[in-house]
Motif scaffolding. Structure first.
Motif, short mmCIF file in Angstrom:
data_model
loop_
_atom_site.label_atom_id
_atom_site.label_comp_id
_atom_site.label_asym_id
_atom_site.label_seq_id
_atom_site.Cartn_x
_atom_site.Cartn_y
_atom_site.Cartn_z
N ASP B 14 0.83 -1.21 0.00
CA ASP B 14 0.00 0.00 0.00
C ASP B 14 0.86 1.26 0.00
O ASP B 14 0.46 2.29 -0.54
CB ASP B 14 -1.02 -0.01 1.15
N ILE B 17 1.54 1.97 -3.53
CA ILE B 17 0.38 2.59 -4.19
C ILE B 17 0.44 4.10 -3.97
O ILE B 17 0.25 4.89 -4.90
CB ILE B 17 -0.96 2.03 -3.65
N ALA B 18 0.73 4.50 -2.73
CA ALA B 18 0.84 5.93 -2.42
C ALA B 18 1.99 6.56 -3.22
O ALA B 18 1.87 7.68 -3.72
CB ALA B 18 1.04 6.13 -0.91
N ARG B 21 0.84 7.13 -6.80
CA ARG B 21 -0.01 8.33 -6.88
C ARG B 21 0.85 9.59 -6.94
O ARG B 21 0.58 10.48 -7.75
CB ARG B 21 -0.92 8.42 -5.64
N ARG B 25 1.07 12.28 -9.94
CA ARG B 25 0.78 13.69 -9.67
C ARG B 25 1.89 14.59 -10.23
O ARG B 25 1.64 15.55 -10.93
CB ARG B 25 0.62 13.91 -8.16
N THR B 39 -6.25 15.57 -10.67
CA THR B 39 -6.98 14.78 -9.68
C THR B 39 -7.58 13.54 -10.33
O THR B 39 -7.57 12.45 -9.76
CB THR B 39 -8.07 15.65 -9.03
N LYS B 40 -8.08 13.69 -11.56
CA LYS B 40 -8.68 12.54 -12.25
C LYS B 40 -7.65 11.47 -12.56
O LYS B 40 -7.90 10.29 -12.30
CB LYS B 40 -9.34 13.01 -13.56
N VAL B 42 -4.72 10.96 -11.18
CA VAL B 42 -4.16 10.38 -9.95
C VAL B 42 -5.16 9.41 -9.31
O VAL B 42 -4.79 8.34 -8.82
CB VAL B 42 -3.74 11.48 -8.94
N THR B 43 -6.44 9.76 -9.37
CA THR B 43 -7.48 8.88 -8.80
C THR B 43 -7.56 7.58 -9.61
O THR B 43 -7.63 6.48 -9.05
CB THR B 43 -8.84 9.59 -8.79
N SER B 46 -4.69 5.41 -8.72
CA SER B 46 -4.87 4.78 -7.41
C SER B 46 -5.75 3.54 -7.51
O SER B 46 -5.44 2.50 -6.92
CB SER B 46 -5.49 5.81 -6.44
N GLU B 47 -6.84 3.64 -8.27
CA GLU B 47 -7.73 2.49 -8.47
C GLU B 47 -7.00 1.33 -9.14
O GLU B 47 -7.11 0.18 -8.73
CB GLU B 47 -8.92 2.86 -9.36
N ARG B 50 -4.25 -0.28 -7.01
CA ARG B 50 -4.80 -1.14 -5.96
C ARG B 50 -5.29 -2.46 -6.55
O ARG B 50 -5.12 -3.51 -5.95
CB ARG B 50 -5.91 -0.45 -5.18
N GLY B 105 -14.07 0.51 -9.02
CA GLY B 105 -12.73 1.00 -9.34
C GLY B 105 -12.42 0.98 -10.83
O GLY B 105 -11.99 1.98 -11.41
N GLY B 108 -14.89 3.10 -12.89
CA GLY B 108 -14.64 4.50 -12.51
C GLY B 108 -13.37 5.03 -13.15
O GLY B 108 -13.34 6.12 -13.71
N ALA B 109 -12.30 4.22 -13.12
CA ALA B 109 -11.03 4.64 -13.72
C ALA B 109 -11.20 4.86 -15.21
O ALA B 109 -10.70 5.82 -15.77
CB ALA B 109 -9.96 3.58 -13.44
#
Ligand SMILES: Nc1ncnc2c1ncn2[C@@H]1O[C@H](COP(=O)(O)OP(=O)(O)OP(=O)(O)O)[C@@H](O)[C@H]1O
Ligand SMILES: [Mg+2]
Lengths: 124, 142
Positions: B14, B17-18, B21, B25, B39-40, B42-43, B46-47, B50, B105, B108-109
Motif C-alpha cells: 500500500d 500505491i501511495a 499516486r 501527480r 486529480t482525475k 491520480v485517482t 490509485s484504483e 490497488r 474502481g 470509474g477509472a
C-alpha cells in the motif's frame, strides 16, 4: 480535549461529545483502516457526532470512499452522525465523474460549518 | 521528463500505491494538467494500482509523458502476472467485485481517462493501459 495518535496515524480530537479527525496528508490504506478503527472505538465509548475534515486530501478513490461510508454507517448505528468537511472541489468533481458519489455521507463546506451542524442540535 | 521517457514503479504494497499516486501527480503537473485533470488521473492511477496489488497479487506501473501537437498526455500501464480477468465486460460493470470492494474502481477509472484498454486472459495476468490528455491536447483529432 484529548488526542490519540501513533506513528503515521491521523489524530482524533474529542471536544465534548464530538470527535474530530483532520486528515492532513495522503493516507496509506493501512492508516485509513487504522483511522476507521480508532473512530469507531471512540464513538462506541460515547459520541454524538464525528467530523472528518478532508481539505488536505488530494484524492478520494473507491477504497477511501468505502472507509468513509463505513465510519458513517457505524456512527449512525451508535446513534451519532458523521459529517465529512472541506472536500476539495476537484475531488468532488472527480467522484461524480467516476460515478462514485458519497452515498449516505453528510458533507459540510468547512470544519466550522460541520461543527455548526452539531451546535444546532446541542443538548438533545 | 522528456517525451516517451518511461518510469517503472513496483506495486507490491500500500505504501507503493501511495508512491505511484505521487509519481503520477508530479508527471501530471509537469505535463501542464489542470488541477481537476491532475486529480482525475491520480485517482484513476490509485484504483488501478490497488487492483494490481489486491487482485493481481502485485506487479508494476509504467508511467510515460506523451505528446501531440496540442499538448501533453500521460500514459499509465499496470501489469501483473495474477489470475487474469475471465470476463472483462463483467469486471468493468459497476458494482461487480470478487473481493469486498464497491466494484467501482475499474469502471470509474475508465470514465476518468480518454483511452482505456484491458488485456487479460485467465491465468495469464492482466495489463491495463490508461491515457489521459490535457484539455488542449484533447482538441487535436486522433
Ligand atoms: N489486475 C486484476 N487482476 C485480476 N482481476 C482483476 C484485476 N483488476 C480487476 N479485477 C477484477 O475485476 C473486478 C472489478 O474491479 P473493480 O476495481 O471495479 O472492483 P474492486 O477492486 O473489487 O472494488 P473497488 O470498488 O474497491 O475497486 C475485481 O473484483 C476483480 O475480480
Ligand atoms: Mg478495485
Amino acid at each position: 480535549m484529548t488526542a490519540e495518535a501513533g506513528a503515521g496515524r491521523v489524530s482524533v480530537l474529542r471536544m465534548g461529545d464530538i470527535l474530530i479527525a483532520a486528515i492532513q496528508q495522503e493516507l496509506t490504506d493501512e492508516s485509513a483502516l487504522a483511522l476507521q478503527q480508532d473512530l469507531t472505538e471512540m464513538a462506541a465509548a460515547g459520541a454524538r457526532g464525528v467530523v472528518i475534515e478532508i481539505s488536505g486530501v488530494e484524492i478520494v478513490d473507491s477504497f477511501l470512499a468505502r472507509v468513509l461510508s463505513e465510519i458513517a454507517a457505524a456512527t449512525n448505528m451508535l446513534a451519532g452522525r458523521t459529517v465529512v468537511a472541506g472536500m476539495r472541489p476537484s475531488v468532488a468533481i472527480t467522484l461524480v465523474e467516476m460515478g462514485l458519489g458519497l452515498r449516505g455521507l453528510e458533507t459540510a463546506r468547512s470544519l466550522e460549518d460541520a461543527m455548526a451542524v452539531f451546535r444546532g442540535q446541542a443538548g438533545r | 521528463m522528456s517525451r516517451d521517457e518511461v518510469t517503472r514503479l513496483e506495486i507490491g504494497s500500500d505504501v507503493q500505491i501511495a508512491g505511484a499516486r505521487q509519481a503520477v501527480r508530479q508527471a501530471a503537473v509537469a505535463a501542464g494538467f489542470s488541477l481537476v485533470e491532475q486529480t482525475k488521473i491520480v485517482t484513476a492511477a490509485s484504483e488501478l494500482a490497488r487492483n494490481t496489488l489486491v487482485h493481481g497479487g502485485g506487479g508494476h506501473m509504467e508511467l510515460a509523458v506523451v505528446e501531440n501537437s496540442g499538448g501533453h498526455g500521460i500514459r499509465l500501464t499496470f501489469t501483473d502476472d495474477g489470475p487474469g480477468i475471465p470476463d472483462v465486460d463483467v469486471a468493468l460493470s459497476d458494482g461487480y467485485s470478487t473481493g469486498n470492494g464497491l466494484g467501482l474502481g475499474l469502471g470509474g477509472a475508465r470514465r476518468l481517462v480518454q483511452d482505456f484498454t484491458i488485456e487479460s486472459r485467465p491465468g495469464g495476468g492482466t495489463t491495463v493501459t490508461a491515457v489521459a490528455w490535457s484539455r488542449m491536447a484533447q482538441r487535436v483529432p486522433r
